[in-house]
Design a protein around this motif. Structure first.
Motif, short mmCIF file in Angstrom:
data_model
loop_
_atom_site.label_atom_id
_atom_site.label_comp_id
_atom_site.label_asym_id
_atom_site.label_seq_id
_atom_site.Cartn_x
_atom_site.Cartn_y
_atom_site.Cartn_z
N PHE A 64 0.85 -1.20 0.00
CA PHE A 64 0.00 0.00 0.00
C PHE A 64 0.88 1.25 0.00
CE2 PHE A 64 -4.69 0.36 1.25
CZ PHE A 64 -4.88 1.47 0.44
N ILE A 65 1.91 1.24 0.82
CA ILE A 65 2.84 2.36 0.86
C ILE A 65 3.51 2.55 -0.51
CG2 ILE A 65 5.01 3.20 1.86
CD1 ILE A 65 4.15 1.86 4.49
N LEU A 66 3.87 1.44 -1.14
CA LEU A 66 4.47 1.50 -2.47
C LEU A 66 3.50 2.12 -3.47
CD1 LEU A 66 6.62 0.82 -4.59
CD2 LEU A 66 5.65 -1.50 -4.70
N SER A 67 2.24 1.70 -3.43
CA SER A 67 1.25 2.23 -4.35
C SER A 67 1.09 3.74 -4.19
CB SER A 67 -0.10 1.54 -4.10
OG SER A 67 -1.09 2.03 -4.99
N ASP A 68 0.99 4.19 -2.94
CA ASP A 68 0.84 5.63 -2.70
C ASP A 68 2.11 6.39 -3.09
OD1 ASP A 68 -1.77 5.51 -1.76
OD2 ASP A 68 -1.15 5.04 0.27
N SER A 69 3.26 5.75 -2.96
CA SER A 69 4.51 6.38 -3.37
C SER A 69 4.56 6.58 -4.88
CB SER A 69 5.71 5.53 -2.91
OG SER A 69 5.73 5.41 -1.50
N ILE A 70 4.02 5.61 -5.62
CA ILE A 70 3.96 5.76 -7.08
C ILE A 70 3.05 6.93 -7.45
CG2 ILE A 70 3.32 4.64 -9.25
CD1 ILE A 70 3.94 1.96 -7.92
N ILE A 71 1.93 7.06 -6.73
CA ILE A 71 1.04 8.20 -6.98
C ILE A 71 1.79 9.51 -6.79
CG2 ILE A 71 -1.00 9.46 -6.18
CD1 ILE A 71 -2.23 6.81 -5.38
N ALA A 72 2.47 9.65 -5.66
CA ALA A 72 3.18 10.89 -5.35
C ALA A 72 4.29 11.14 -6.36
CB ALA A 72 3.75 10.82 -3.93
N TYR A 73 5.01 10.09 -6.71
CA TYR A 73 6.12 10.25 -7.67
C TYR A 73 5.60 10.73 -9.02
CZ TYR A 73 9.90 9.05 -10.86
OH TYR A 73 10.87 9.10 -11.83
N SER A 74 4.53 10.10 -9.50
CA SER A 74 4.03 10.45 -10.83
C SER A 74 3.32 11.80 -10.85
CB SER A 74 3.08 9.35 -11.33
OG SER A 74 1.94 9.24 -10.50
N MET A 75 2.73 12.20 -9.72
CA MET A 75 2.00 13.47 -9.68
C MET A 75 2.89 14.67 -9.43
SD MET A 75 -1.65 12.92 -7.74
CE MET A 75 -1.98 14.67 -7.99
N PHE A 76 3.93 14.49 -8.60
CA PHE A 76 4.69 15.65 -8.15
C PHE A 76 6.16 15.64 -8.57
CE2 PHE A 76 1.38 14.83 -4.85
CZ PHE A 76 0.59 15.94 -5.12
N LEU A 77 6.76 14.47 -8.69
CA LEU A 77 8.19 14.41 -8.98
C LEU A 77 8.50 14.15 -10.45
CD1 LEU A 77 9.49 12.42 -5.88
CD2 LEU A 77 9.45 14.90 -6.23
N ASN A 78 7.60 13.46 -11.12
CA ASN A 78 7.83 13.15 -12.53
C ASN A 78 6.53 13.29 -13.30
OD1 ASN A 78 8.73 12.25 -14.99
ND2 ASN A 78 9.22 10.18 -14.32
N ARG A 79 6.12 14.52 -13.52
CA ARG A 79 4.85 14.79 -14.19
C ARG A 79 4.85 14.33 -15.65
NH1 ARG A 79 1.60 18.58 -11.34
NH2 ARG A 79 2.65 19.39 -9.48
N GLU A 80 6.03 14.09 -16.20
CA GLU A 80 6.12 13.64 -17.59
C GLU A 80 6.02 12.13 -17.71
OE1 GLU A 80 9.70 15.20 -19.20
OE2 GLU A 80 9.05 17.29 -19.08
N MET A 81 5.90 11.44 -16.58
CA MET A 81 5.76 9.98 -16.61
C MET A 81 4.51 9.60 -17.38
SD MET A 81 5.65 7.37 -13.35
CE MET A 81 5.68 5.60 -13.58
N ASP A 82 4.58 8.60 -18.21
CA ASP A 82 3.44 8.15 -18.98
C ASP A 82 2.28 7.82 -18.04
OD1 ASP A 82 1.85 5.68 -20.19
OD2 ASP A 82 2.71 6.81 -21.87
N ARG A 83 1.12 8.45 -18.26
CA ARG A 83 0.00 8.31 -17.33
C ARG A 83 -0.54 6.88 -17.30
NH1 ARG A 83 1.29 11.31 -13.98
NH2 ARG A 83 -0.62 10.65 -12.95
N THR A 84 -0.53 6.21 -18.44
CA THR A 84 -1.02 4.83 -18.47
C THR A 84 -0.12 3.92 -17.66
OG1 THR A 84 -2.02 5.15 -20.66
CG2 THR A 84 -1.60 2.88 -19.96
N VAL A 85 1.19 4.08 -17.83
CA VAL A 85 2.14 3.28 -17.06
C VAL A 85 1.99 3.55 -15.56
CG1 VAL A 85 4.59 2.88 -16.60
CG2 VAL A 85 3.78 3.12 -18.97
#
Length: 222
Positions: free
Chosen positions: A168-189
Motif C-alpha cells: 500500500f505504501i508503495l502504491s501511494d509512493s507511485i502516486i506521489a512520484y508520478s503526480m509531483f516528482l515526474n509529471r512527464e511519466m506516462d500516465r497509463t504506465v
C-alpha cells in the motif's frame, strides 16, 4: 473466500484493461475501478455482526477506500483532496485495526519514520497548497505500516497483512512520484503501477483479515 478472490482478480484485470483502452471520462471507467473493492466489502460485510473488532474495522476501511477510489476517478478538478481524505481515514482505520494486538515497539517505527520524513522532504518543494494534506497522509500510511509490523501475532495472516501494508505504501509512493516528482511519466504506465499495487495491497489485507476471522470462528465452533 476463494470465490471472492477469483472475482476480485477477474474484475481487477477488467479495470487494468480499462486503463489501457478507455479514458476516465468513459462511463465504464469508475464502475470498473470500484467493483473489485466492493467485492471485498461484500466479503466482510455479509458476516459483519459476527466479525471480530479487527474484521469490522477493515470492512469499514474498505468502504472509505471505495469513497477514495470514486473521488480520484472523477475526471474533474477539485476531487483529489476529498479522495486523499477518504484514504487518510481508511489508513487510520487500518492502523487502529493492526494496533488491537500490538505493543508499541518504537524501534519498528524507525524505518517508517526515516522513509516518511525523507519522502516528504523530497516532495515538499513540489506540493504547494497540498503540503499539509500530503504531509498528513504520509504520516498516516507510515503509521499504518508501523502498526502492521508491530503486531504480536507472528502467523501467516501477520505476514500477509504486513506485506499488504508495505505494498500500500508503495502504491501511494507511485502516486506521489508520478503526480509531483515526474509529471512527464506516462500516465497509463503510472496508473497501471498504482492500481496493480493498490489492488494487491487491499487483497492481502483482506485475505489476512478473513483468514484470522475463519480461525477465530473455527475455535469458537470446537
Amino acid at each position: 473466500m476463494a470465490k471472492e478472490i477469483v472475482l476480485f482478480v477477474l474484475f481487477s484485470i477488467v479495470h487494468l484493461l480499462a486503463i489501457v483502452t478507455i479514458s476516465k471520462e468513459d462511463a465504464m471507467y469508475l464502475p470498473s475501478k470500484v467493483i473489485p473493492i466492493f467485492i471485498l466489502i461484500f466479503g466482510l460485510f455479509r458476516f459483519f455482526p459476527t466479525l471480530e473488532k479487527r474484521g469490522k474495522l477493515v470492512a469499514i476501511g474498505l468502504v472509505f477506500s471505495a469513497f477514495g477510489d470514486t473521488f480520484l476517478a472523477i475526471p474533474k478538478e477539485g476531487y483529489f483532496v476529498p479522495g486523499l481524505g477518504s484514504f487518510l481515514i481508511a489508513q487510520l482505520i487500518y492502523a487502529y485495526a493492526f494496533t488491537l494486538d500490538s505493543k508499541i515497539k518504537p524501534i519498528l517505527a524507525i524505518p517508517f519514520l526515516i522513509f516518511g520524513s525523507s519522502f516528504f522532504i523530497v516532495l515538499a518543494p513540489k506540493l504547494g497548497e497540498l503540503t499539509i494534506p500530503v504531509g498528513f497522509y504520509i504520516s498516516a500510511i507510515c503509521l499504518m505500516g508501523w502498526r502492521a509490523a508491530a503486531r504480536n501475532s507472528i502467523t501467516k495472516p501477520f505476514y500477509l497483512g504486513l506485506l499488504g501494508a508495505l505494498v500500500f505504501i508503495l502504491s501511494d509512493s507511485i502516486i506521489a512520484y508520478s503526480m509531483f516528482l515526474n509529471r512527464e511519466m506516462d500516465r497509463t504506465v503510472a496508473s497501471l503501477g498504482i492500481m496493480v499495487t493498490y489492488y494487491l495491497a487491499q487483497l492481502l489485507i483482506y485475505v489476512a483479515t478473513k483468514s484470522e476471522e475463519l480461525d477465530v470462528q473455527a475455535v469458537k465452533n470446537t
